[in-house]
Design a protein around this motif. Sequence first.
Motif, short mmCIF file in Angstrom:
data_model
loop_
_atom_site.label_atom_id
_atom_site.label_comp_id
_atom_site.label_asym_id
_atom_site.label_seq_id
_atom_site.Cartn_x
_atom_site.Cartn_y
_atom_site.Cartn_z
N LEU A 132 15.40 -41.44 -42.46
CA LEU A 132 14.59 -40.23 -42.43
C LEU A 132 14.07 -39.97 -41.03
O LEU A 132 13.78 -40.90 -40.27
CB LEU A 132 13.39 -40.37 -43.38
CG LEU A 132 13.67 -40.44 -44.87
CD1 LEU A 132 12.43 -40.89 -45.63
CD2 LEU A 132 14.16 -39.09 -45.39
N PRO A 133 13.86 -38.69 -40.66
CA PRO A 133 13.13 -38.41 -39.42
C PRO A 133 11.70 -38.94 -39.54
O PRO A 133 11.18 -39.10 -40.65
CB PRO A 133 13.17 -36.89 -39.31
CG PRO A 133 13.48 -36.39 -40.67
CD PRO A 133 14.26 -37.47 -41.36
N LEU A 134 11.07 -39.20 -38.41
CA LEU A 134 9.79 -39.90 -38.40
C LEU A 134 8.74 -39.22 -39.27
O LEU A 134 8.04 -39.89 -40.05
CB LEU A 134 9.27 -40.04 -36.96
CG LEU A 134 7.94 -40.78 -36.81
CD1 LEU A 134 8.04 -42.21 -37.34
CD2 LEU A 134 7.50 -40.77 -35.35
N TYR A 135 8.60 -37.88 -39.18
CA TYR A 135 7.54 -37.21 -39.94
C TYR A 135 7.75 -37.37 -41.44
O TYR A 135 6.79 -37.55 -42.21
CB TYR A 135 7.45 -35.72 -39.56
CG TYR A 135 8.44 -34.82 -40.27
CD1 TYR A 135 8.10 -34.17 -41.46
CD2 TYR A 135 9.72 -34.62 -39.75
CE1 TYR A 135 9.01 -33.35 -42.10
CE2 TYR A 135 10.63 -33.80 -40.39
CZ TYR A 135 10.27 -33.17 -41.57
OH TYR A 135 11.17 -32.36 -42.22
N ALA A 136 9.02 -37.33 -41.87
CA ALA A 136 9.31 -37.48 -43.30
C ALA A 136 9.10 -38.93 -43.75
O ALA A 136 8.57 -39.18 -44.84
CB ALA A 136 10.73 -37.04 -43.60
N LYS A 137 9.48 -39.87 -42.91
CA LYS A 137 9.26 -41.29 -43.22
C LYS A 137 7.77 -41.57 -43.35
O LYS A 137 7.33 -42.25 -44.30
CB LYS A 137 9.89 -42.16 -42.13
CG LYS A 137 9.72 -43.66 -42.32
CD LYS A 137 10.48 -44.40 -41.21
CE LYS A 137 10.32 -45.91 -41.34
NZ LYS A 137 8.95 -46.35 -41.00
N GLU A 138 6.97 -41.06 -42.43
CA GLU A 138 5.53 -41.28 -42.49
C GLU A 138 4.95 -40.64 -43.75
O GLU A 138 4.05 -41.21 -44.39
CB GLU A 138 4.86 -40.72 -41.24
CG GLU A 138 5.18 -41.53 -39.98
CD GLU A 138 4.56 -40.93 -38.73
OE1 GLU A 138 4.18 -39.73 -38.77
OE2 GLU A 138 4.46 -41.64 -37.71
N TYR A 139 5.46 -39.47 -44.10
CA TYR A 139 4.96 -38.79 -45.30
C TYR A 139 5.24 -39.64 -46.54
O TYR A 139 4.34 -39.92 -47.34
CB TYR A 139 5.57 -37.40 -45.46
CG TYR A 139 5.01 -36.68 -46.67
CD1 TYR A 139 3.86 -35.94 -46.56
CD2 TYR A 139 5.63 -36.77 -47.92
CE1 TYR A 139 3.30 -35.30 -47.67
CE2 TYR A 139 5.09 -36.15 -49.02
CZ TYR A 139 3.92 -35.42 -48.89
OH TYR A 139 3.37 -34.81 -50.00
N TRP A 140 6.48 -40.09 -46.69
CA TRP A 140 6.85 -40.82 -47.91
C TRP A 140 6.29 -42.24 -47.93
O TRP A 140 5.99 -42.77 -49.00
CB TRP A 140 8.36 -40.81 -48.11
CG TRP A 140 8.85 -39.44 -48.48
CD1 TRP A 140 9.68 -38.64 -47.76
CD2 TRP A 140 8.47 -38.69 -49.63
NE1 TRP A 140 9.86 -37.43 -48.40
CE2 TRP A 140 9.12 -37.44 -49.55
CE3 TRP A 140 7.64 -38.94 -50.73
CZ2 TRP A 140 8.98 -36.46 -50.52
CZ3 TRP A 140 7.49 -37.96 -51.69
CH2 TRP A 140 8.16 -36.74 -51.60
N ASP A 141 6.10 -42.83 -46.76
CA ASP A 141 5.45 -44.14 -46.72
C ASP A 141 4.04 -44.08 -47.30
O ASP A 141 3.56 -45.06 -47.89
CB ASP A 141 5.37 -44.67 -45.28
CG ASP A 141 6.69 -45.27 -44.80
OD1 ASP A 141 7.59 -45.48 -45.65
OD2 ASP A 141 6.81 -45.55 -43.60
N SER A 142 3.39 -42.94 -47.13
CA SER A 142 2.03 -42.78 -47.65
C SER A 142 1.99 -42.09 -49.01
O SER A 142 0.91 -41.84 -49.56
CB SER A 142 1.17 -41.99 -46.65
OG SER A 142 1.69 -40.70 -46.44
N HIS A 143 3.17 -41.81 -49.57
CA HIS A 143 3.24 -41.15 -50.89
C HIS A 143 4.28 -41.83 -51.79
O HIS A 143 4.96 -41.16 -52.58
CB HIS A 143 3.57 -39.66 -50.74
CG HIS A 143 2.48 -38.85 -50.10
ND1 HIS A 143 2.32 -38.75 -48.74
CD2 HIS A 143 1.49 -38.11 -50.65
CE1 HIS A 143 1.30 -37.99 -48.47
NE2 HIS A 143 0.76 -37.59 -49.60
N THR A 144 4.39 -43.14 -51.69
CA THR A 144 5.35 -43.83 -52.55
C THR A 144 5.00 -43.70 -54.02
O THR A 144 5.88 -43.77 -54.89
CB THR A 144 5.45 -45.32 -52.17
OG1 THR A 144 4.14 -45.89 -52.18
CG2 THR A 144 6.08 -45.50 -50.80
N ASP A 145 3.72 -43.47 -54.31
CA ASP A 145 3.31 -43.28 -55.70
C ASP A 145 3.98 -42.05 -56.31
O ASP A 145 4.30 -42.04 -57.50
CB ASP A 145 1.78 -43.16 -55.81
CG ASP A 145 1.24 -42.00 -55.00
OD1 ASP A 145 1.67 -41.82 -53.82
OD2 ASP A 145 0.37 -41.27 -55.51
N VAL A 146 4.21 -41.03 -55.49
CA VAL A 146 4.89 -39.83 -55.97
C VAL A 146 6.32 -40.16 -56.38
O VAL A 146 6.81 -39.73 -57.43
CB VAL A 146 4.87 -38.73 -54.89
CG1 VAL A 146 5.75 -37.54 -55.30
CG2 VAL A 146 3.45 -38.26 -54.61
#
Length: 384
Positions: free
Chosen positions: A119-133
């Motif tokens: 993933l691009p960095l912004y998307a990786k950071e987003y999903w790293d903090s939203h794994t519950d989703v």
Amino acid sequence: VATMSANLESEVAKKLDLSVIRYSRVWEDHRLLSRALLIKPEDVVLCITSAGDNVLNMLLDEPKKIVAVDMSPAQNAVLELKLAAIRCLAYKDYLLLLGETEDTLKRRAGIYQGLKDNLPLYAKEYWDSHTDVLESGLSSSGRLEKYIATLNSEHLPKVISREEMDAFFAAKTLDEQNITFKKFPLDKLDKLLSWYFGKEQQVKSGRSEAQFKYVEASDGSVGAFFSRKFMQTCQRVPIWDNYYMSVFMRGQRGHNPESEPQLTQPCLTSDGFMKLKSLVDRVEVFTGTVETYISQPNIPQLNKAILSDMFEYMSEEASDQLLAALADCMVAGGRIACWSLLLPRAPSAALQGRFTSLDELSAELYKQDRMFIYSAFHILEVNG
């Protein structure tokens, strides 16, 4: 390069929480877009990202390039996840990660961990903090999807039994469909839908108040509109291959891409998935407004634009200015496709010479729309 006045740029962007996934599915019928736009191999297509479904569905028509634009980093992160999943995963894991099949063995988190470095960095950071989703199921995580899920899990079953619902979707002709539909308690159904889709209830749980800024209709008339359109769609549009209504009325129970491919989107079928593997590199993802994107220097000339219902959330002045700017960066004969929800928007008299409104084709395709929520479908062709 198109020029835009800064004070007119996407007014709704200033009022929405752009960190929230508002849409985890796209409810705009991809068939209308394919039939309206007739995408060619040389086409560059601009498309509002939303949940990314129609970026992928239109990619299957094999344009030269699709530019997916959304002012929400969260929505673009949804698309980036889908693109990475197509690149890297097998079909069953793709469906599992996206929440389209049950995660009985709790594998989603592990699949994401193996995927995230793509993933691009912004998307990786987003999903790293939203794994519950991801663990709970991406496809049902959007604000709108949660609102719809509450309807089909808590309210509709009090009016329509599971057996009645499944009999409706088992209909194979319009006559059979109408017979089963008329067995529903229609007065109770109308009352439920008119309340649930009233403006007050939508703002509370489904859509942002900012999205109603230019809508003058009362709470009751908004709900009555949605109820009336729901009833019409259930009687006039074939239900047996209607992915949108099946998920809307039955939730995830009404959607299994592996066992019922007729009730899914092309991008979720096994054939679509395999074809997309060779096409995903044709997608460029841009976070920002459409206005910002087309104001950049050196963007490719656009052949087609898919704009969802974005004019619904803009003043007439802002809508006209955006349309004029789009005409400046599109080829002659290029087409714009968009929907109206509660607010009609059309080019003003000052722009009539720049576009031809394909009213007959628009109306014909609108009759085929498999989702009930929109009041109109529009196709504009850029004049030479």
